[in-house]
Write a protein that holds these residues in place. Structure first.
Motif, PDB file in Angstrom:
ATOM      1  N   PHE A   1       0.814  -1.101  -0.015  1.00  0.00           N
ATOM      2  CA  PHE A   1       0.140  -0.023  -0.011  1.00  0.00           C
ATOM      3  C   PHE A   1       0.885   1.066  -0.138  1.00  0.00           C
ATOM      4  CE2 PHE A   1      -3.043  -3.260   1.606  1.00  0.00           C
ATOM      5  CZ  PHE A   1      -4.093  -2.988   1.068  1.00  0.00           C
ATOM      6  N   ASN A   2       0.666   2.067  -0.695  1.00  0.00           N
ATOM      7  CA  ASN A   2       1.629   3.290  -1.352  1.00  0.00           C
ATOM      8  C   ASN A   2       0.949   4.587  -0.187  1.00  0.00           C
ATOM      9  OD1 ASN A   2       3.394   1.953  -2.924  1.00  0.00           O
ATOM     10  ND2 ASN A   2       1.886   2.445  -4.594  1.00  0.00           N
ATOM     11  N   ASP A   3      -0.065   4.327  -0.001  1.00  0.00           N
ATOM     12  CA  ASP A   3      -0.904   5.560   0.674  1.00  0.00           C
ATOM     13  C   ASP A   3      -1.314   5.244   2.233  1.00  0.00           C
ATOM     14  OD1 ASP A   3      -3.456   7.219   1.473  1.00  0.00           O
ATOM     15  OD2 ASP A   3      -2.190   8.446   0.409  1.00  0.00           O
ATOM     16  N   TYR A   4      -0.882   5.629   3.183  1.00  0.00           N
ATOM     17  CA  TYR A   4      -1.022   5.351   4.529  1.00  0.00           C
ATOM     18  C   TYR A   4      -2.601   5.331   4.835  1.00  0.00           C
ATOM     19  CZ  TYR A   4      -0.705   4.961   9.603  1.00  0.00           C
ATOM     20  OH  TYR A   4      -1.053   4.458  11.009  1.00  0.00           O
ATOM     21  N   SER A   5      -3.043   6.564   4.449  1.00  0.00           N
ATOM     22  CA  SER A   5      -4.519   6.887   4.760  1.00  0.00           C
ATOM     23  C   SER A   5      -5.445   5.954   4.010  1.00  0.00           C
ATOM     24  CB  SER A   5      -4.924   8.314   4.257  1.00  0.00           C
ATOM     25  OG  SER A   5      -4.120   9.328   5.056  1.00  0.00           O
ATOM     26  N   ASN A   6      -5.129   5.512   2.846  1.00  0.00           N
ATOM     27  CA  ASN A   6      -5.820   4.609   1.980  1.00  0.00           C
ATOM     28  C   ASN A   6      -5.650   3.300   2.566  1.00  0.00           C
ATOM     29  OD1 ASN A   6      -7.223   3.536  -0.402  1.00  0.00           O
ATOM     30  ND2 ASN A   6      -5.347   2.526  -0.978  1.00  0.00           N
ATOM     31  N   PHE A   7      -4.452   2.830   3.162  1.00  0.00           N
ATOM     32  CA  PHE A   7      -4.517   1.502   3.863  1.00  0.00           C
ATOM     33  C   PHE A   7      -5.432   1.637   4.818  1.00  0.00           C
ATOM     34  CE2 PHE A   7      -1.939  -0.692   7.331  1.00  0.00           C
ATOM     35  CZ  PHE A   7      -2.536  -1.850   6.907  1.00  0.00           C
ATOM     36  N   ILE A   8      -5.414   2.655   5.781  1.00  0.00           N
ATOM     37  CA  ILE A   8      -6.044   2.323   7.040  1.00  0.00           C
ATOM     38  C   ILE A   8      -7.875   2.416   6.520  1.00  0.00           C
ATOM     39  CG2 ILE A   8      -7.068   3.677   9.092  1.00  0.00           C
ATOM     40  CD1 ILE A   8      -4.075   2.828   9.216  1.00  0.00           C
ATOM     41  N   ARG A   9      -7.963   3.014   5.672  1.00  0.00           N
ATOM     42  CA  ARG A   9      -9.364   3.050   5.158  1.00  0.00           C
ATOM     43  C   ARG A   9      -9.928   1.888   4.511  1.00  0.00           C
ATOM     44  NH1 ARG A   9      -8.872   7.468   2.997  1.00  0.00           N
ATOM     45  NH2 ARG A   9      -8.563   6.506   0.906  1.00  0.00           N
ATOM     46  N   THR A  10      -8.924   1.267   3.765  1.00  0.00           N
ATOM     47  CA  THR A  10      -9.463   0.109   3.053  1.00  0.00           C
ATOM     48  C   THR A  10      -9.544  -1.078   3.904  1.00  0.00           C
ATOM     49  OG1 THR A  10      -8.045   0.993   0.997  1.00  0.00           O
ATOM     50  CG2 THR A  10      -8.688  -1.565   1.015  1.00  0.00           C
ATOM     51  N   PHE A  11      -8.483  -1.241   4.953  1.00  0.00           N
ATOM     52  CA  PHE A  11      -8.324  -2.241   5.761  1.00  0.00           C
ATOM     53  C   PHE A  11      -9.798  -2.220   6.723  1.00  0.00           C
ATOM     54  CE2 PHE A  11      -7.191  -4.676   9.717  1.00  0.00           C
ATOM     55  CZ  PHE A  11      -6.224  -5.532   9.359  1.00  0.00           C
ATOM     56  N   LYS A  12     -10.069  -1.137   7.130  1.00  0.00           N
ATOM     57  CA  LYS A  12     -11.290  -1.161   7.997  1.00  0.00           C
ATOM     58  C   LYS A  12     -12.564  -1.554   7.260  1.00  0.00           C
ATOM     59  CE  LYS A  12     -13.751   1.775  11.451  1.00  0.00           C
ATOM     60  NZ  LYS A  12     -13.833   3.034  11.782  1.00  0.00           N
ATOM     61  N   LYS A  13     -12.649  -0.985   5.862  1.00  0.00           N
ATOM     62  CA  LYS A  13     -13.775  -1.322   5.032  1.00  0.00           C
ATOM     63  C   LYS A  13     -13.871  -2.797   4.870  1.00  0.00           C
ATOM     64  CE  LYS A  13     -15.448  -0.563   0.530  1.00  0.00           C
ATOM     65  NZ  LYS A  13     -15.653   0.064  -0.667  1.00  0.00           N
ATOM     66  N   ILE A  14     -12.987  -3.394   4.875  1.00  0.00           N
ATOM     67  CA  ILE A  14     -12.918  -4.979   4.420  1.00  0.00           C
ATOM     68  C   ILE A  14     -13.081  -5.795   5.759  1.00  0.00           C
ATOM     69  CG2 ILE A  14     -11.609  -6.930   3.470  1.00  0.00           C
ATOM     70  CD1 ILE A  14     -10.728  -5.067   1.461  1.00  0.00           C
ATOM     71  N   THR A  15     -12.218  -5.437   6.965  1.00  0.00           N
ATOM     72  CA  THR A  15     -12.166  -6.141   8.145  1.00  0.00           C
ATOM     73  C   THR A  15     -13.167  -5.970   9.014  1.00  0.00           C
ATOM     74  OG1 THR A  15     -10.358  -5.071   9.246  1.00  0.00           O
ATOM     75  CG2 THR A  15      -9.750  -6.812   7.401  1.00  0.00           C
ATOM     76  N   GLY A  16     -13.665  -4.400   8.895  1.00  0.00           N
ATOM     77  CA  GLY A  16     -14.283  -4.196  10.142  1.00  0.00           C
ATOM     78  C   GLY A  16     -13.616  -3.482  11.256  1.00  0.00           C
ATOM     79  N   TYR A  17     -12.226  -3.474  11.063  1.00  0.00           N
ATOM     80  CA  TYR A  17     -11.434  -3.255  12.195  1.00  0.00           C
ATOM     81  C   TYR A  17     -10.211  -2.090  11.693  1.00  0.00           C
ATOM     82  CZ  TYR A  17     -13.226  -7.347  14.254  1.00  0.00           C
ATOM     83  OH  TYR A  17     -14.005  -8.399  14.972  1.00  0.00           O
ATOM     84  N   THR A  18      -9.740  -1.109  12.423  1.00  0.00           N
ATOM     85  CA  THR A  18      -8.706  -0.452  12.009  1.00  0.00           C
ATOM     86  C   THR A  18      -7.285  -1.306  12.061  1.00  0.00           C
ATOM     87  OG1 THR A  18      -8.084   0.478  14.234  1.00  0.00           O
ATOM     88  CG2 THR A  18      -9.458   1.816  12.730  1.00  0.00           C
ATOM     89  N   PRO A  19      -6.498  -1.060  11.183  1.00  0.00           N
ATOM     90  CA  PRO A  19      -5.069  -1.957  11.513  1.00  0.00           C
ATOM     91  C   PRO A  19      -4.621  -2.055  12.763  1.00  0.00           C
ATOM     92  CG  PRO A  19      -4.993  -0.639   9.600  1.00  0.00           C
ATOM     93  CD  PRO A  19      -6.021  -0.163  10.191  1.00  0.00           C
ATOM     94  N   GLY A  20      -4.611  -1.087  13.865  1.00  0.00           N
ATOM     95  CA  GLY A  20      -4.120  -0.990  15.146  1.00  0.00           C
ATOM     96  C   GLY A  20      -4.920  -1.508  15.983  1.00  0.00           C
ATOM     97  N   TYR A  21      -6.218  -1.481  15.698  1.00  0.00           N
ATOM     98  CA  TYR A  21      -7.134  -2.334  16.671  1.00  0.00           C
ATOM     99  C   TYR A  21      -6.835  -3.788  16.432  1.00  0.00           C
ATOM    100  CZ  TYR A  21     -11.282  -3.819  18.968  1.00  0.00           C
ATOM    101  OH  TYR A  21     -12.257  -4.574  19.995  1.00  0.00           O
ATOM    102  N   PHE A  22      -6.738  -4.212  15.171  1.00  0.00           N
ATOM    103  CA  PHE A  22      -6.615  -5.744  14.860  1.00  0.00           C
ATOM    104  C   PHE A  22      -5.328  -6.172  15.469  1.00  0.00           C
ATOM    105  CE2 PHE A  22      -5.190  -9.062  12.150  1.00  0.00           C
ATOM    106  CZ  PHE A  22      -6.100  -9.870  12.033  1.00  0.00           C
ATOM    107  N   ARG A  23      -4.152  -5.075  15.324  1.00  0.00           N
ATOM    108  CA  ARG A  23      -2.989  -5.574  15.777  1.00  0.00           C
ATOM    109  C   ARG A  23      -3.040  -5.854  17.228  1.00  0.00           C
ATOM    110  NH1 ARG A  23       1.700  -3.171  18.044  1.00  0.00           N
ATOM    111  NH2 ARG A  23       3.651  -4.143  17.303  1.00  0.00           N
ATOM    112  N   LYS A  24      -3.669  -4.988  18.150  1.00  0.00           N
ATOM    113  CA  LYS A  24      -3.806  -5.189  19.525  1.00  0.00           C
ATOM    114  C   LYS A  24      -4.622  -6.196  20.117  1.00  0.00           C
ATOM    115  CE  LYS A  24      -4.225  -2.063  23.514  1.00  0.00           C
ATOM    116  NZ  LYS A  24      -4.677  -0.707  23.980  1.00  0.00           N
ATOM    117  N   HIS A  25      -5.980  -6.122  19.275  1.00  0.00           N
ATOM    118  CA  HIS A  25      -6.991  -7.290  19.956  1.00  0.00           C
ATOM    119  C   HIS A  25      -7.310  -8.358  19.127  1.00  0.00           C
ATOM    120  CE1 HIS A  25      -7.789  -3.876  22.786  1.00  0.00           C
ATOM    121  NE2 HIS A  25      -7.819  -3.083  21.712  1.00  0.00           N
ATOM    122  N   ILE A  26      -6.938  -8.384  18.021  1.00  0.00           N
ATOM    123  CA  ILE A  26      -7.395  -9.714  17.096  1.00  0.00           C
ATOM    124  C   ILE A  26      -6.480 -10.600  16.807  1.00  0.00           C
ATOM    125  CG2 ILE A  26      -8.732 -10.337  15.101  1.00  0.00           C
ATOM    126  CD1 ILE A  26     -10.398  -8.453  17.094  1.00  0.00           C
TER     127      ILE A  26
END
Length: 277
Positions: A252-277
């Motif tokens: 992913f070249n764009d950090y904001s796009n990565f956060i947005r896309t990850f949350k749209k598909i998984t339902g979580y932000t990457p940070g939340y996924f890393r910590k809790h999932i």
């Protein structure tokens, strides 16, 4: 025609489904937070798991982890009956022991490889009984909730034992025209590449390549690459990589796009996924 016989949530982390139809519910490559047990009791169907293609017949069992993208292609005009169980890894871990890891069957092979198990007639009857009990309507009878739970654990133990006892590995069958396309994507996933790059590397016309991929898989190359990168992101985060490094390592070249896309598909932000999932 679609007939959903029963969908049962055993807990917020487990659900079972028994469906008969002549079409697949998910029309594109996708990925779950749960591990999936897919049992075909009637008909035949084609399922892509990452870069592999499996043709299932009645009595086949397919196992997919929460790191494997997949999609189903129905065989035109024919009904197929599947029994599906989704189990969140955290749920299975709480009943696993040092001696018995219930998740072994999902993670003891390379991603997209060795997902399919052929069951003999005796095992088919045994597993049909498991799924029948799991999909039965819940009651308030004493012990019903515990019996459902022990049935699921019994099923997962049985799958692991059966898988480990098999000498013959069921190899996936993939159209040879797709192999170089998928191999290029696999080998360059962390890089910034275009459709032209894939086509040129394989001496193919870009438009022919896109048409061919869509025809054979039912999905676009763009969707396939996107889901592969999300799956890689999940794997990297689970290994403890930071969100920033994961963004770069997953292509992913764009950090904001990565956060947005990850949350749209998984339902979580990457940070939340890393910590809790």
């Amino acid at each position: 025609m679609q007939q959903v016989n029963y969908i049962k949530n055993l807990t917020s982390s487990v659900y079972c489904q028994n469906t008969k139809s002549n079409f697949a519910r998910n029309t594109d490559f996708h990925i779950h937070d749960c591990c999936e047990i897919y049992y075909l009791s009637e008909g035949s169907v084609t399922i892509y798991v990452n870069q592999s293609c499996y043709v299932l017949k009645a009595g086949d069992l397919l196992l997919m982890s929460n790191l494997e993208i997949h999609k189903t292609l129905a065989h035109t005009g024919f009904d197929f009956n599947r029994k599906i169980v989704h189990v969140h890894p955290n749920y299975a871990r709480q009943y696993s022991t040092h001696q018995t890891d219930l998740l072994t069957c999902f993670y003891n092979h390379p991603i997209g490889i060795q997902n399919l198990i052929h069951l003999d007639t005796i095992k088919q009857k045994q597993y049909e009984s498991y799924f029948e009990r799991l999909n039965a309507p819940s009651s308030q009878n004493y012990g019903d909730d515990l019996l459902k739970k022990t049935t699921l654990i019994d099923l997962m133990v049985s799958i692991n034992i059966w898988q480990q006892s098999q000498d013959k590995i069921v190899e996936p069958v993939c159209d040879e025209r797709l192999v170089p396309i998928m191999n290029y994507i696999e080998n360059h996933l962390s890089e910034n590449f275009s459709l032209d790059d894939i086509a040129n590397a394989n001496f193919m016309d870009r438009y022919y390549m896109c048409h061919l991929f869509k025809k054979l898989t039912g999905s676009s190359i763009f969707q396939y690459v996107l889901m592969k990168r999300i799956a890689l992101s999940k794997e990297l985060l689970m290994k403890g990589n930071t969100v920033t490094s994961t963004c770069s390592m997953a292509g992913f070249n764009d950090y904001s796009n990565f956060i947005r896309t990850f949350k749209k598909i998984t339902g979580y932000t990457p940070g939340y996924f890393r910590k809790h999932i």
